[in-house]
Design a protein around this motif. Structure first.
Motif, PDB file in Angstrom:
ATOM      1  N   GLY A  91       3.330   8.561   6.123  1.00 18.24           N
ATOM      2  CA  GLY A  91       2.064   9.081   5.630  1.00 18.24           C
ATOM      3  C   GLY A  91       2.233  10.254   4.698  1.00 18.24           C
ATOM      4  O   GLY A  91       1.431  10.438   3.774  1.00 18.24           O
ATOM      5  N   SER A  92       3.270  11.064   4.905  1.00 14.06           N
ATOM      6  CA  SER A  92       3.511  12.195   4.006  1.00 14.06           C
ATOM      7  C   SER A  92       4.279  11.781   2.757  1.00 14.06           C
ATOM      8  O   SER A  92       4.124  12.374   1.694  1.00 14.06           O
ATOM      9  N   SER A  99      -2.290   2.595   4.791  1.00 16.51           N
ATOM     10  CA  SER A  99      -1.659   2.797   6.091  1.00 16.51           C
ATOM     11  C   SER A  99      -0.512   1.803   6.291  1.00 16.51           C
ATOM     12  O   SER A  99       0.317   1.620   5.404  1.00 16.51           O
ATOM     13  N   SER A 100      -0.455   1.175   7.450  1.00 16.04           N
ATOM     14  CA  SER A 100       0.671   0.296   7.796  1.00 16.04           C
ATOM     15  C   SER A 100       0.858  -0.819   6.774  1.00 16.04           C
ATOM     16  O   SER A 100       1.995  -1.222   6.483  1.00 16.04           O
ATOM     17  N   PHE A 243      -5.111   6.258  16.360  1.00 12.59           N
ATOM     18  CA  PHE A 243      -4.500   7.448  15.771  1.00 12.59           C
ATOM     19  C   PHE A 243      -3.901   7.157  14.396  1.00 12.59           C
ATOM     20  O   PHE A 243      -3.846   8.024  13.520  1.00 12.59           O
ATOM     21  N   ASP A 244      -3.465   5.908  14.198  1.00 19.45           N
ATOM     22  CA  ASP A 244      -2.906   5.536  12.898  1.00 19.45           C
ATOM     23  C   ASP A 244      -3.974   5.489  11.811  1.00 19.45           C
ATOM     24  O   ASP A 244      -3.654   5.449  10.617  1.00 19.45           O
ATOM     25  N   GLY A 250      -5.476   8.692   3.452  1.00 23.82           N
ATOM     26  CA  GLY A 250      -4.496   9.312   2.569  1.00 23.82           C
ATOM     27  C   GLY A 250      -5.015   9.697   1.204  1.00 23.82           C
ATOM     28  O   GLY A 250      -4.499  10.629   0.574  1.00 23.82           O
ATOM     29  N   GLU A 251      -6.045   9.009   0.712  1.00 28.37           N
ATOM     30  CA  GLU A 251      -6.564   9.307  -0.632  1.00 28.37           C
ATOM     31  C   GLU A 251      -7.821  10.171  -0.596  1.00 28.37           C
ATOM     32  O   GLU A 251      -8.409  10.447  -1.635  1.00 28.37           O
ATOM     33  N   GLU A 252      -8.232  10.578   0.606  1.00 28.01           N
ATOM     34  CA  GLU A 252      -9.441  11.401   0.729  1.00 28.01           C
ATOM     35  C   GLU A 252      -9.176  12.695   1.494  1.00 28.01           C
ATOM     36  O   GLU A 252     -10.099  13.359   1.946  1.00 28.01           O
TER      37      GLU A 252
END
Length: 475
Positions: A91-92, A99-100, A243-244, A250-252
């Motif tokens: 994610g970083s 995501s996955s 939790f995932d 990631g884009e917000e």
């Protein structure tokens, strides 16, 4: 430890640099706006996790493990922690909405990515239906506490539970969709408020239940043996699903490379402490028999401890808020997964369109709401829990493998977090996931195999020929 050797790259792997560039990386991407900070992201994660699993599913886990359900929650948490390390690194390093699915596309190839996305449809989508069914149960519990009556079974349960249609379940899905299309700022604010409220109510439950705690209620601790702990962990894992979803934002998210891994770790730690405390308090107060197979177990415990329906009504209200926030957060994750798959041409383009006015995928959200309101209206919670769990565990196996592949093939792609004890940690994540998958039972494996076969057929018949990556590379 000698480095792992991997075969050549699989067919149709999307370059991680291209994936990051397409999403906008640390800039604004595809009409989405970066409005979520760390606190909102943690609350979003808690909002996606804490809900039906603890308020409704606790009773099923207790039925399998007895007082040792605390160990079941710990075992499920350990599985999540190893995989959370992998999610945090990916994610970083690749802060995108997929995501996955996106992580698999950048490492394992298009076919594997599509099947991961297919499993995510099961995890996010079907769990929305399951969560909505649990919401309906607590709506009736609250109505009973406040007014002494409940909605008729014909209108508050599906055919499998003795009803005709579950209207409250449909209502909560539609309310979540309405809030989601208004904008991410409004959705994140509502999720944060609901997350704080439900944590407060769970703490209040623990305080009340521990006043009636008796050690004898915890003996025999391993009433159903180690096998019961494993079976309970497979059910308890449903309590951690979501939790995932943090990585789907990631884009917000502002400063995603820093905030995503921190939010994942805080979320897992906080949720594990809450779950173990609630399970210990509930069983210690009344014993496992009083909690087992009781859908509204927490309200029952408070009612009996306080000898009043007021406390149970408050718990029921907290459950309604908690489960509604899960529906909101999980539906958000579902729409972002579909948006990423649509960008790649693997699902229809309608899912990637973002409204310039609200900066949200409006059509995508309403399609998801309508599609998953149907099983919410007519299905039973028990039918989908194990299937959702095994699908989620399969995606987590892929994420742990993706970390290994990314480090070997694209070592220059780095984020602010690195998996500790590499490669032991992701390999242990795979092992724990497979172990819990085994605990779901052979019938669930058969259903999952059929589900994957249908997904492979959809990819072969639709996604493979419309893949934008294939057209761009001339494959």
């Amino acid at each position: 430890m000698s480095p792992l050797r991997l075969p050549g790259p699989p067919h149709r792997v999307k370059d991680p640099h291209q994936l990051i560039a397409e999403s906008g990386a640390d800039l604004e991407g595809h009409g989405l706006r970066r409005t979520m900070g760390l606190f909102q992201l943690v609350c979003f994660g808690v909002g996606a996790v804490v809900g039906t699993g603890i308020f409704v599913g606790l009773s099923d886990s207790v039925a399998e493990a007895g007082p040792a359900v605390v160990l079941s929650f710990v075992l499920a948490a350990v599985t999540c922690i190893f995989t959370a390390f992998s999610f945090a690194e990916l994610g970083s390093a690749i802060p995108v909405s997929g995501s996955s699915y996106s992580f698999a596309y950048a490492t394992l190839g298009e076919r594997a990515a599509f099947l991961v996305g297919w499993c995510l449809l099961l995890e996010y989508g079907v769990s929305v239906s399951a969560v909505a069914v649990g919401w309906s149960q607590y709506v009736n519990e609250l109505l009973d506490s406040l007014f002494g009556w409940q909605l008729p079974a014909a209108l508050s349960a599906g055919p499998g539970d003795g009803g005709v249609i579950n209207l409250p379940a449909v209502l909560v899905v539609m309310m979540a969709a309405t809030l989601l299309v208004r904008g991410i700022r409004e959705s994140a604010g509502a999720t944060a408020a609901m997350a704080v409220l439900k944590i407060t109510i769970l703490i209040m439950f623990c305080v009340i239940a521990f006043t009636a705690f008796e050690h004898d209620n915890l003996t025999p601790f391993l009433a159903h043996g180690p096998g019961g702990v494993t079976a309970g962990a497979s059910l308890a894992f449903f309590s951690y699903i979501g939790f995932d979803a943090i990585t789907t934002a990631g884009e917000e998210v502002r400063n995603p490379r820093r905030n995503i891994p921190i939010a994942i770790m805080i979320c897992i730690g906080l949720v594990t402490l809450l779950y173990c405390a609630v399970a210990l308090a509930a069983i210690g107060a009344l014993g496992p028999e009083a909690v087992s197979d009781k859908p509204a177990a927490l309200s029952i415990v408070v009612d009996q401890v306080t000898d009043s329906t007021v406390g149970g009504g408050i718990i029921a209200f907290g459950a309604i808020v908690a489960i509604a926030s899960v529906v909101l957060a999980v539906m958000y994750g579902q729409t972002r997964i579909l948006m990423s798959m649509s960008r790649d041409g693997l699902v229809p383009r309608v899912f990637e369109r973002v409204s310039p006015r609200t900066a949200t995928p409006v059509a995508n959200t309403w399609i998801v709401a309508v599609v998953f309101a149907v099983p919410a209206a007519f299905s039973s919670l028990d039918v989908v829990v194990n299937l959702t769990t095994i699908g989620t565990l399969a995606t987590m196996v892929a994420v742990n493998l993706a970390v290994i592949v990314l480090r070997r093939r694209n070592p220059e792609v780095k984020g602010s977090f690195r998996v500790p004890l590499y490669p032991l940690s992701p390999l242990l994540g795979v092992a724990f996931c497979v172990y819990l998958m085994y605990g779901t039972g052979w019938s669930t494996w058969v259903q999952f195999a059929v589900f994957l076969a249908v997904g492979a057929a959809v990819y072969a018949g639709y996604g493979r020929g419309r893949s934008r990556l294939a057209h761009r590379t001339g494959a």
